[in-house]
Design a protein around this motif. Structure first.
Motif, short mmCIF file in Angstrom:
data_model
loop_
_atom_site.label_atom_id
_atom_site.label_comp_id
_atom_site.label_asym_id
_atom_site.label_seq_id
_atom_site.Cartn_x
_atom_site.Cartn_y
_atom_site.Cartn_z
N ASP A 55 4.27 9.76 2.68
CA ASP A 55 5.63 9.20 2.62
C ASP A 55 6.67 10.29 2.82
O ASP A 55 7.68 10.07 3.49
N ARG A 85 7.98 -0.19 4.38
CA ARG A 85 9.02 -0.65 3.44
C ARG A 85 9.12 -2.16 3.46
O ARG A 85 9.24 -2.81 2.42
N ARG A 88 6.24 -3.63 1.60
CA ARG A 88 6.48 -3.46 0.16
C ARG A 88 7.48 -4.51 -0.34
O ARG A 88 7.30 -5.11 -1.40
N ASP A 89 8.55 -4.72 0.43
CA ASP A 89 9.56 -5.72 0.05
C ASP A 89 8.95 -7.12 -0.01
O ASP A 89 9.24 -7.89 -0.92
#
Length: 191
Positions: A55, A85, A88-89
């Motif tokens: 990351d 991202r 993940r959201d």
């Protein structure tokens, strides 16, 4: 944090593909599920370190901190980060944020993962036909990905179940015409 390049065992001048390859190899090696109980705690901490390093490298490169000129021209570094991202959201039920991220990615960078995530967001919005189209695109671009195929198959099954419940013979009262006819008859009887 220690040097993220050292954690992945690569030089700062490594190409984006070399970074991704190193990450995947280490993730396979140290994934906690692939290690026995005596090594699981070590594997878990090592996996955390590997993820943080990866990351960090992606963040640095997205901000223009590249090791050499060759990697400066590689556009996919920040796209991979954006897709991670968005994923993940979605897993945190932040569908609005995920959709913004997904829609910000240029058409030339839209790969199988992009199509899959777009299908996930559309499914949440109830746009199943469009979601199925994107899920099919994801499967066509990555035919060996089981996650994409399972998602597409679930969407297909959802459509099949809907068609069966709405078109079953003898299912009186479920058709809008039947409901309207019943209401008209009831209204006539009340007068």
């Amino acid at each position: 944090m220690t040097d993220p390049y050292r954690v992945l065992g690569i030089s700062e001048n490594a190409s984006n593909e070399e970074v991704k390859k190193a990450y995947k190899e280490l993730a396979r090696k140290y994934h906690p599920d692939k290690n026995d109980d005596s090594m699981s705690e070590y594997a878990e901490s090592k996996m955390k370190e590997i993820n943080e390093a990866y990351d960090e490298i992606l963040r640095r490169r997205a901000n223009g901190d590249f090791g050499n000129e060759e990697t400066k021209s590689a556009p996919n570094t920040d796209v991979d980060s954006l897709l991670r991202r968005a994923r993940r959201d979605i897993s945190n039920s932040n569908f609005g944020s995920a959709e913004e991220i997904i829609n910000s990615i240029q058409a030339s960078d839209r790969d199988a993962e992009w199509n899959y995530l777009k299908a996930c967001v559309l499914t949440h919005k109830g746009a199943y036909v469009d979601a199925l189209r994107y899920a099919n695109n994801a499967c066509n671009l990555a035919p060996n990905n089981g996650e994409y195929r399972l998602f597409r198959d679930n969407l297909n099954n959802r459509g099949t179940q809907y068609a069966q419940t709405t078109s079953r013979p003898g299912n009186a009262g479920c058709d809008m015409c039947d409901i309207c006819s019943l209401l008209v008859c009831l209204d006539c009887m009340c007068r």
